[in-house]
Write a protein that holds these residues in place. Structure first.
Motif, short mmCIF file in Angstrom:
data_model
loop_
_atom_site.label_atom_id
_atom_site.label_comp_id
_atom_site.label_asym_id
_atom_site.label_seq_id
_atom_site.Cartn_x
_atom_site.Cartn_y
_atom_site.Cartn_z
N ILE A 541 0.62 -1.23 0.28
CA ILE A 541 -0.43 -0.52 -0.14
C ILE A 541 1.26 1.17 0.08
O ILE A 541 1.50 0.89 1.31
CB ILE A 541 -1.44 0.21 0.79
CG1 ILE A 541 -1.75 -1.03 1.35
CG2 ILE A 541 -1.59 1.11 1.57
CD1 ILE A 541 -2.88 -1.37 2.32
N VAL A 542 0.68 1.75 -0.93
CA VAL A 542 1.95 2.78 -1.37
C VAL A 542 1.12 4.25 -0.77
O VAL A 542 -0.19 5.12 -1.56
CB VAL A 542 2.78 3.31 -3.04
CG1 VAL A 542 3.35 3.75 -3.12
CG2 VAL A 542 2.64 1.82 -3.64
N ILE A 543 2.25 4.72 0.03
CA ILE A 543 1.45 6.10 0.55
C ILE A 543 2.79 7.64 0.48
O ILE A 543 4.27 6.69 -0.06
CB ILE A 543 1.21 5.93 2.02
CG1 ILE A 543 2.55 5.89 2.65
CG2 ILE A 543 0.56 5.68 1.62
CD1 ILE A 543 2.36 5.99 4.23
N GLY A 544 2.91 8.61 0.64
CA GLY A 544 3.30 9.42 -0.20
C GLY A 544 2.90 10.72 -0.92
O GLY A 544 2.14 10.80 -0.66
N GLU A 545 4.16 11.90 -1.10
CA GLU A 545 3.57 13.03 -1.16
C GLU A 545 3.50 12.73 -2.92
O GLU A 545 3.97 11.85 -3.62
CB GLU A 545 5.18 13.24 -1.37
CG GLU A 545 4.13 15.13 -2.15
CD GLU A 545 5.54 16.57 -1.94
OE1 GLU A 545 5.74 17.38 -2.22
OE2 GLU A 545 6.19 15.95 -1.77
N GLY A 546 1.80 13.43 -3.45
CA GLY A 546 2.02 12.55 -4.87
C GLY A 546 0.04 11.76 -4.48
O GLY A 546 -0.43 11.04 -5.79
N GLY A 547 0.08 10.94 -3.79
CA GLY A 547 -0.28 10.07 -3.78
C GLY A 547 -1.97 10.50 -2.63
O GLY A 547 -1.94 11.80 -2.42
N VAL A 690 9.88 9.12 10.82
CA VAL A 690 10.83 9.30 9.91
C VAL A 690 9.50 9.23 8.42
O VAL A 690 8.90 9.73 7.77
CB VAL A 690 12.11 9.32 9.51
CG1 VAL A 690 12.42 9.61 7.91
CG2 VAL A 690 12.67 9.73 10.02
N PHE A 691 9.32 8.15 8.14
CA PHE A 691 8.02 7.16 7.63
C PHE A 691 6.60 8.03 7.50
O PHE A 691 6.08 7.68 7.08
CB PHE A 691 7.57 5.52 8.75
CG PHE A 691 6.85 5.16 7.29
CD1 PHE A 691 6.88 4.62 6.25
CD2 PHE A 691 5.53 4.79 7.22
CE1 PHE A 691 6.89 3.67 5.65
CE2 PHE A 691 4.83 4.79 7.03
CZ PHE A 691 4.95 3.98 5.63
N ILE A 692 6.49 8.55 9.40
CA ILE A 692 5.40 9.11 9.09
C ILE A 692 5.44 10.63 8.56
O ILE A 692 4.23 11.19 8.30
CB ILE A 692 5.08 9.27 10.95
CG1 ILE A 692 4.18 7.69 11.47
CG2 ILE A 692 3.83 10.30 10.90
CD1 ILE A 692 4.17 7.80 12.70
N ARG A 693 6.13 11.42 8.94
CA ARG A 693 6.75 12.26 8.26
C ARG A 693 6.47 12.43 6.84
O ARG A 693 5.90 13.38 5.94
CB ARG A 693 8.46 12.74 8.98
CG ARG A 693 8.54 14.59 8.16
CD ARG A 693 9.84 15.20 9.49
NE ARG A 693 11.07 13.65 8.73
CZ ARG A 693 11.53 13.95 7.42
NH1 ARG A 693 10.58 14.77 6.63
NH2 ARG A 693 12.38 13.24 7.79
N ARG A 694 7.75 11.21 5.90
CA ARG A 694 7.53 11.47 4.82
C ARG A 694 6.02 11.19 4.07
O ARG A 694 5.72 11.67 2.72
CB ARG A 694 8.44 10.47 4.19
CG ARG A 694 9.84 11.05 4.54
CD ARG A 694 10.91 10.08 3.98
NE ARG A 694 11.22 9.61 2.85
CZ ARG A 694 11.96 8.39 2.27
NH1 ARG A 694 12.10 7.24 3.18
NH2 ARG A 694 11.93 8.10 1.31
N GLY A 695 5.67 10.05 5.01
CA GLY A 695 4.91 9.40 3.86
C GLY A 695 2.82 10.05 4.18
O GLY A 695 2.14 10.23 3.48
N ILE A 696 3.03 11.08 5.21
CA ILE A 696 1.99 11.44 5.91
C ILE A 696 2.06 13.29 5.80
O ILE A 696 1.11 13.94 5.39
CB ILE A 696 0.97 10.44 6.98
CG1 ILE A 696 1.37 9.30 7.20
CG2 ILE A 696 -0.03 11.52 7.86
CD1 ILE A 696 0.85 8.49 8.31
N ALA A 697 2.91 13.26 6.95
CA ALA A 697 3.00 15.16 7.46
C ALA A 697 3.01 15.61 6.13
O ALA A 697 2.59 17.07 6.57
CB ALA A 697 3.80 14.46 8.41
N ALA A 698 4.47 15.36 5.50
CA ALA A 698 4.82 15.84 4.62
C ALA A 698 3.86 15.84 3.01
O ALA A 698 4.09 16.01 1.85
CB ALA A 698 6.44 16.10 4.57
N ALA A 699 3.19 14.75 3.07
CA ALA A 699 2.67 14.63 1.80
C ALA A 699 1.43 15.48 1.20
O ALA A 699 0.80 15.17 0.50
CB ALA A 699 1.66 13.43 1.68
#
Length: 711
Positions: A541-547, A690-699
């Protein structure tokens, strides 16, 4: 077909075509006889589904065949005027989805051309056609509402492609295109009720710059005067609650029309005293809401959701349009070319006021790294994962070609290091041409179909063609992205890794999981029989900016902050960052021992569904209402729908409900990612913070920017 039957063709076989085909099927003395689309497979799929005997790949061919009396124009807006002119000039009537055209001058010219050729032209502004809007107009005409002092129309509904693509859609290519695509929903109300809008002012919020340099404002506020009425139109495309409504304040009453739900409420001053009055007013509002809700629910149940508000609006528009032919009825003003022209004229005036503030496209190209001497073709490179992959390949020195049917959404670079190759995935010639001089191919494209035949045609056969083209041209490696959905993930006591077989009963799984598994079978057959150099990667399940925020691999969504979990939501989910997936795909191409192998690209277990939504809530200051939902309830509802469709609607080719399929959506089985780490040296993010920051907070999942000042 009787002599009086009106023969209808569809120009365009995209998403909206099935809604029009359903409406035509329900309309008396009208028959769908032809479907035309550049993709013969897409046209054939619609034609087969609705029993249309003729399929064409060009408008000219459909007109020359003389098999239609009227054509529904369902193409992108920039093609409307040219198509309508050819249709009308051939003596054929036209029913055109909004917008009529892109200039009021074109609209008026087409209207005159139709008069000269003795044919009919209708323009569909769907939400003018719902029963609740009829009630609003009746109250205005009967003077219950009285002269309107203020009028507000709202289209506040998320537009996911602004944040997660595909970015090559016509409406995203220029800042003005959004208003032509979505503005008619609002401006057509003004055109119908008031005629025109003057003294226009425009304000913007929430800018977003897409890959390729186009900046869109996700929130527009247009204000002006229509006669003696103050008008405000709100267009907001950020994630949030759905508000598609019209509100009026008249001298006699307040009125609200919700066109997303087809409801209407009128609020008048109570005649009772200060004790009974407020109660009677609320009882009146409640009664109106209950009546509307019950009526809509019964209609949607009887039609198997085919006459939900969106479908009902198209149905009523089609009925009214063809009544002009069959009953000699006058053209309903709401469908008239004149109203379509007025709507576009107001959009032109709005853009004239807005253009000084709109941002011109600007490419911000980073400095190119040294070339490594290899060229890669990416199929499906304009999507969420595809864009991340293209960026990683570019940074590593590859020349990258992106195969796309359209413009590529601004991905190309002026220096040619990333280029767009246009072509059709169903054309062997186009595929082989695109692969000339290419060292490796990534196949990330996927189909979105509503039938198994559609997936076979547009996913499985396409994937085999790609594999055969790779063999014919001599490509060194093909990396194909499958899906973990093809596994049976219904058991918490059984870990899944690359040695785990797919679900033994894939025919009862959801069509997407079944199709991706079938694609793998076809490619592996080419690997065995014709030495296709194949690597398979299955992202989690792919998450991150642009998702997307509303990711259906995590929950069943109702709106941006409301969803139902697949089960209790306490098990660890196979999340992975999009950048980590892109890195893993490149490693799958580069590593010498990867050919013939498959790799599950899944991050380390960190978050459950509940944890994920808690993190979103914390990062964005909003509560996500994620309700735990027993799996059996989904299964029971699925059985009920299946029975209705199979035995009441007599639909064929349906997939029988599977409890295991629904359990697998919860991803109950734990996933292991040791193979990708060991063989490829893949290193997905290990730090949870870091995972939460990159995949959620900064997305930027909601699309709301930090600078919300009005411009």
């Amino acid at each position: 077909m009787t002599k009086s039957t009106i023969r209808v063709g569809l120009l365009g076989a995209g998403y909206i075509s099935s809604w029009h085909a359903d409406a035509i099927k329900r309309t008396r003395n009208v028959e769908l006889v032809a479907v035309c689309d550049l993709s013969k497979g897409a046209a054939q799929s619609i034609a087969d589904r609705y029993g249309a005997p003729h399929v064409f790949t060009s408008l000219e061919a459909m007109l020359n065949a003389k098999v239609v009396d009227c054509i529904h124009v369902l193409t992108p807006p920039n093609l409307h005027a040219d198509a309508a002119e050819k249709i009308i000039s051939a003596g054929v009537s036209a029913f055109i989805e909004k917008p009529f055209a892109l200039t009021s001058q074109e609209c008026r010219r087409l209207e005159q051309l139709a008069d000269q050729n003795g044919v009919k032209v209708g323009v569909n502004h769907n939400f003018l056609m719902l029963p609740s809007y009829d009630r609003l107009k009746t109250d205005l005409e009967s003077r219950l509402i009285g002269p309107v002092d203020t009028f507000e129309a709202n289209w506040q509904f998320p537009l996911a492609p602004l944040r997660s693509g595909p970015f090559n859609l016509w409406m995203l290519r220029e800042p003005e295109n959004l208003l032509f695509e979505l503005g008619p929903h609002l401006f057509s109300f003004v055109a119908d009720l008031f005629g025109e809008l003057k003294e226009i002012q425009v304000a913007f919020r929430n800018p977003i710059t897409l890959p390729g340099g186009v900046t869109h404002f996700q929130s527009w506020r247009v204000s002006g005067i229509a006669g003696n009425t103050s008008v405000t139109l709100n267009l907001s495309l950020v994630e949030g609650a759905d508000n598609r409504s019209v509100r009026l304040r008249g001298l006699g009453a307040l009125a609200e029309y919700n066109f997303a739900e087809d409801t209407y409420r009128r609020e008048m001053a109570p005649s009772g005293d200060i004790v009974i009055g407020p109660l009677s007013r609320q009882l009146s509002l409640a009664s109106q809401s209950i009546s509307a809700g019950a009526g809509n629910a019964i209609r949607q149940l009887k039609s198997l959701n085919g006459l939900a508000p969106y479908g009902l609006s198209i149905q009523r528009a089609v009925d009214r349009f063809y009544a002009v032919f069959t009953d000699n009825a006058p053209m309903d003003q709401r469908l008239s070319a004149g109203l379509g022209a007025k709507t576009i004229a107001m959009i032109e005036d709005t853009l004239a006021a807005a253009r000084p503030k709109l941002v011109a496209p600007k490419k911000n190209e980073t400095e190119a790294p040294p070339r490594n001497g290899k060229t890669i073709l990416v199929i499906g490179g304009t999507g969420f994962i595809g864009r991340a992959l293209v960026n990683v390949l570019f940074r590593k020195g590859y020349e990258v070609c992106v195969l796309s049917r359209g413009s590529g959404g601004g991905m190309g670079r002026d220096d040619g290091r990333i280029s767009i190759v246009t072509g059709d995935l169903k054309s062997d010639e186009d595929l082989c041409t695109a692969m000339q001089g290419v060292d490796g191919v990534f196949h990330l494209a996927k189909a979105t179909e509503n039938s198994w035949d559609g997936y076979l045609e547009n996913d499985v056969k396409v994937t085999r063609r790609i594999g055969e083209a790779c063999i014919a041209v001599g490509v060194q490696r093909l990396v194909y992205t499958g899906t973990i959905d093809s596994y049976d993930a219904s058991r918490s006591d059984r870990p899944i890794n690359e040695a785990t077989s797919f679900d033994h009963d894939l025919e009862r799984r959801n069509l997407y999981a079944r199709s991706k598994a079938k694609c793998e079978v076809e490619l592996k057959k080419l690997e065995r029989e014709k030495n296709l150099p194949l690597v398979i990667a299955r992202p989690g399940i792919v998450i991150g900016e642009g998702g997307p925020l509303q990711h259906w691999g995590i929950a069943m969504w109702r709106d941006a902050t409301t969803c139902k979990l697949w089960g209790d939501g306490d098990n660890m989910m196979p999340f992975v960052l999009v950048d980590d997936v892109a890195d893993g795909l490149v490693l799958a191409y580069e590593h010498e021992n990867a050919v013939g192998e498959s790799f599950n690209l899944i991050g380390d277990p960190m978050l459950s569904s509940r944890d994920y939504f808690d993190a979103i809530s914390e990062a964005n200051g909003v509560t996500i209402r994620a309700r735990p939902t027993p799996i059996w309830t989904y299964f029971v509802v699925d059985i009920f729908k299946y029975v209705l469709k199979r035995y009441l609607a007599k639909k064929q080719g349906l997939t029988k409900p599977s409890y295991r399929d629904w359990k697998s959506r919860a991803q109950l089985s734990p996933y292991q990612n040791e193979k990708a780490k060991t063989v490829l040296g893949w290193r997905p993010e290990e730090d949870e913070a870091v995972f939460i920051r990159r995949g959620i907070a900064a997305a930027n999942l909601f699309g709301i920017t930090n600078d919300n000042s009005e411009k």
